[in-house]
Design an enzyme around this catalytic site. Structure first.
Site, mmCIF file in Angstrom:
data_model
loop_
_atom_site.group_PDB
_atom_site.id
_atom_site.type_symbol
_atom_site.label_atom_id
_atom_site.label_comp_id
_atom_site.label_asym_id
_atom_site.label_seq_id
_atom_site.Cartn_x
_atom_site.Cartn_y
_atom_site.Cartn_z
ATOM 1 N N ASP A 102 0.812 -1.220 0.000
ATOM 2 C CA ASP A 102 0.000 0.000 0.000
ATOM 3 C C ASP A 102 0.843 1.267 0.000
ATOM 4 O O ASP A 102 0.325 2.359 -0.239
ATOM 5 C CB ASP A 102 -0.985 0.006 1.179
ATOM 6 C CG ASP A 102 -0.326 -0.184 2.530
ATOM 7 O OD1 ASP A 102 0.627 -0.980 2.620
ATOM 8 O OD2 ASP A 102 -0.772 0.454 3.503
ATOM 9 N N HIS A 103 2.144 1.129 0.218
ATOM 10 C CA HIS A 103 3.025 2.295 0.239
ATOM 11 C C HIS A 103 3.942 2.387 -0.984
ATOM 12 O O HIS A 103 4.624 3.394 -1.154
ATOM 13 C CB HIS A 103 3.877 2.286 1.513
ATOM 14 C CG HIS A 103 3.083 2.500 2.756
ATOM 15 N ND1 HIS A 103 3.081 3.689 3.456
ATOM 16 C CD2 HIS A 103 2.238 1.673 3.423
ATOM 17 C CE1 HIS A 103 2.275 3.586 4.500
ATOM 18 N NE2 HIS A 103 1.760 2.370 4.501
ATOM 19 N N HIS B 63 -3.431 7.692 7.279
ATOM 20 C CA HIS B 63 -3.405 6.227 7.254
ATOM 21 C C HIS B 63 -4.616 5.672 8.007
ATOM 22 O O HIS B 63 -4.494 4.868 8.929
ATOM 23 C CB HIS B 63 -2.095 5.692 7.844
ATOM 24 C CG HIS B 63 -1.780 4.283 7.427
ATOM 25 N ND1 HIS B 63 -2.155 3.193 8.180
ATOM 26 C CD2 HIS B 63 -1.124 3.787 6.359
ATOM 27 C CE1 HIS B 63 -1.738 2.088 7.581
ATOM 28 N NE2 HIS B 63 -1.104 2.422 6.475
#
Length: 314
Positions: A64-65, A269
């Protein structure tokens, strides 16, 4: 300086939150912190110029990063990029970038420089006349680092002292501004003779994914952090989940911000389990009863935070 929150979600994107990515614009240059899937499309809805991204800082290698990197690299190649792109990240970042470039048919003609950062010790990874960037090891389920961007403020000229010493606008004054001594009428004048202490510059910390770490807060305080962007995956009632997954709650993030001395904390986040933020807002209200001076914001996709501390809706 302007922050643009391209993605404020967590592991799973939602209709309202994309995967993590934050742009910091400073002095005409773009610094990208994490690059989750869909980052390049999020950029389209902002004034962020992909061609002005010179440095990408990856907090850790969870998908996801980082899954927005392949598309971004290819798109800026299509746009004719020739200048180098620097990518910073923890151990194994170079292997990941190599794998990306070896998958599919990429025509990337610009240099990509990958710098692997220790996830064990803090470092100053960039130092220029105008800014410094630091890394700090944090605790997550994989090697992970936080980043701190600090503006370098130079001493200011004391015009009263300049006039009193008879220094005219010209080469001598420029040399003093640049930090050199000059000789005037047989007397040596140093920069310290004609300058005032620099004003406090902007300093932005980005936690990436991490448990709450007092050591990180103390590091931020040492660097005189003014704005902290901290992950807040869960609300206070999900403290057990946060501990099990090595994440932070809203209260965790706020406590770290308070300890760091930052003026502003921006929470990001956000877990996909939250369709709305009443639980987050409740935690913030409770915290501010005892800490009213801390400016707290909950990030949203495509929101901007300017140097003047104002949210701007895109």
């Amino acid at each position: 300086m302007k922050l643009t929150f391209l993605g404020t979600g967590a592991a799973i994107p939602t209709k309202y939150r994309a995967h993590p990515s934050i742009s910091l614009k400073f002095d005409g240059e773009i610094f990208l912190f994490d690059c989750g899937e869909n980052t390049q499309r999020q950029i389209i809805f902002t004034d962020v110029s992909p061609m002005k991204i010179n440095n990408i800082f990856i907090s850790h290698l969870h998908g996801d990063h980082v899954l927005g990197i392949p598309g971004l690299l290819q798109s800026i190649a299509f746009q004719g990029r020739t200048k180098p792109l620097n990518i910073y990240g923890p151990e194994e970042t170079a292997k990941m970038i190599k794998n990306i470039l070896n998958v599919g048919y990429h025509s990337i003609d610009y240099p990509i420089n990958v710098y692997e950062i220790s996830s064990k010790t803090s470092e100053k990874i960039i130092s220029t006349d105008n800014y410094d960037v630091f890394s700090f090891p944090v605790v997550h389920s994989v090697p992970a680092v936080a980043y701190v961007f600090r503006q370098v403020k130079k001493p200011r000229m004391d015009l009263e002292k300049v006039n009193k010493l008879g220094i005219e606008i010209g080469p001598d004054l420029k040399r003093l501004k640049d930090g050199y001594n000059v000789e005037l009428n047989g007397k040596i004048i140093t920069p310290e003779d004609v300058t005032l202490p620099p004003k406090k510059g902007i300093c932005v910390g980005y936690s990436g994914d991490t448990i709450p770490l007092n050591e990180f807060a103390d590091f931020l305080k040492e660097l005189k952090c003014t704005i902290l962007i901290h992950e807040a995956t869960f609300d206070k009632t999900m403290d057990k989940n946060a501990k099990e997954t090595l994440h932070s709650t809203v209260h965790d993030a706020l406590n770290i911000a308070k300890r760091s001395g930052a003026n502003t904390v921006i929470l990001t986040h956000i877990s996909a389990r939250y369709d709305e933020l009443s639980a987050f807002e409740k935690d913030v209200v409770e915290f501010k009863v005892e800490h009213p001076d801390l400016h707290v914001l909950i990030a949203e996709d495509l929101m901007e935070y300017s140097l003047k501390g104002k949210w701007v809706k895109m």
